[in-house]
Design an enzyme around this catalytic site. Sequence first.
Site, short mmCIF file in Angstrom:
data_model
loop_
_atom_site.label_atom_id
_atom_site.label_comp_id
_atom_site.label_asym_id
_atom_site.label_seq_id
_atom_site.Cartn_x
_atom_site.Cartn_y
_atom_site.Cartn_z
N GLY A 44 29.02 22.68 69.11
CA GLY A 44 28.34 22.07 67.96
C GLY A 44 26.98 21.45 68.24
O GLY A 44 26.13 21.40 67.34
N ASP A 103 33.73 11.74 65.26
CA ASP A 103 34.62 11.68 64.10
C ASP A 103 35.81 10.76 64.44
O ASP A 103 35.65 9.54 64.43
CB ASP A 103 35.04 13.13 63.80
N LYS A 131 30.91 9.39 61.87
CA LYS A 131 31.80 9.10 60.73
C LYS A 131 32.68 7.93 61.13
O LYS A 131 33.84 8.12 61.51
CB LYS A 131 32.71 10.30 60.46
N ASP A 159 30.08 23.69 62.47
CA ASP A 159 30.72 24.87 61.89
C ASP A 159 31.91 24.55 61.01
O ASP A 159 32.47 23.45 61.04
CB ASP A 159 31.24 25.77 63.02
N ARG A 165 26.94 27.52 61.43
CA ARG A 165 26.18 26.81 62.46
C ARG A 165 24.67 27.09 62.30
O ARG A 165 23.84 26.27 62.69
CB ARG A 165 26.61 27.25 63.86
C1 PRP Z 1 33.42 18.63 67.10
C2 PRP Z 1 32.29 17.82 67.72
C3 PRP Z 1 33.00 16.90 68.64
C4 PRP Z 1 34.32 16.68 67.96
C5 PRP Z 1 34.30 15.36 67.27
O1 PRP Z 1 33.71 19.69 67.95
O2 PRP Z 1 31.37 18.63 68.39
O3 PRP Z 1 33.19 17.47 69.91
O4 PRP Z 1 34.49 17.71 67.01
O5 PRP Z 1 35.52 15.11 66.64
P1 PRP Z 1 36.49 13.94 67.07
O6 PRP Z 1 35.65 12.69 67.18
O7 PRP Z 1 37.47 13.88 65.93
O8 PRP Z 1 37.13 14.31 68.36
P2 PRP Z 1 34.64 20.92 67.57
O9 PRP Z 1 35.97 20.70 68.18
O10 PRP Z 1 34.55 21.15 66.10
O11 PRP Z 1 34.03 22.13 68.37
P3 PRP Z 1 32.54 22.76 68.34
O12 PRP Z 1 31.63 21.73 68.97
O13 PRP Z 1 32.68 23.99 69.17
O14 PRP Z 1 32.19 23.04 66.90
#
Ligand code: PRP
Length: 180
Positions: A44, A103, A131, A159, A165
């Site tokens: 991401g 998040d 968030k 994504d 993305r």
């Molecule tokens: C997203 C983002 C963080 C995570 C945050 O990654 O890049 O790594 O989620 O969420 P959290 O605070 O609830 O743990 P994702 O797993 O969607 O993978 P990506 O980066 O490959 O999109």
Amino acid sequence: MLHQDIERILFTEDELRTRVAEMGAQIDQDYVDRKPLLISVLRGSFIFMADLVRSITRPCTVDFMAVSSYGAGVTSSGQVKIVKDLTEQIEGKDIIVVEDILDSGNTLHYLLQILQARHPASIRLCTLLDKPSRRIKPVEADYSGFSIPDEFVVGYGLDYAEQYRNLPYIGILKPCVYQK
Ligand code: PRP
């Protein structure tokens, strides 16, 4: 067209450019006599990372790590897997972990513990989006671009099921897309 799946734009390209430049300037100020190693947490953060490093004018290095926690769903599972580890040793280095979104904090809580155990000189967290209302684990960013409400956001690296993305802005996804 991807754009048709967007309910509304949360941050335009201009707004992102301005805020990322401010964050780079802040890092410049904070690392005057140090050369930070920026660690992009894939996938991401790849677009944010690319823009952030170009707004840092002092010497810095980069490395990449890939973790996976969401699968194809919309909420964090709490399960975090290292898919790709760093190339560089981080012992004694000033590292900045670069994320697209903080998040629940599950991913970062786990990741920061792993990195801390490798004894960097310092470790800071830089996230484009935060968030806070969703936090389960006690994780706070040292650099945060925007605090956002609990909406499902995509674009600028973020994504849904690996799509969106490549949108140049950050937008809120129409619920009908993921409630199918
Ligand atoms: C997203 C983002 C963080 C995570 C945050 O990654 O890049 O790594 O989620 O969420 P959290 O605070 O609830 O743990 P994702 O797993 O969607 O993978 P990506 O980066 O490959 O999109």
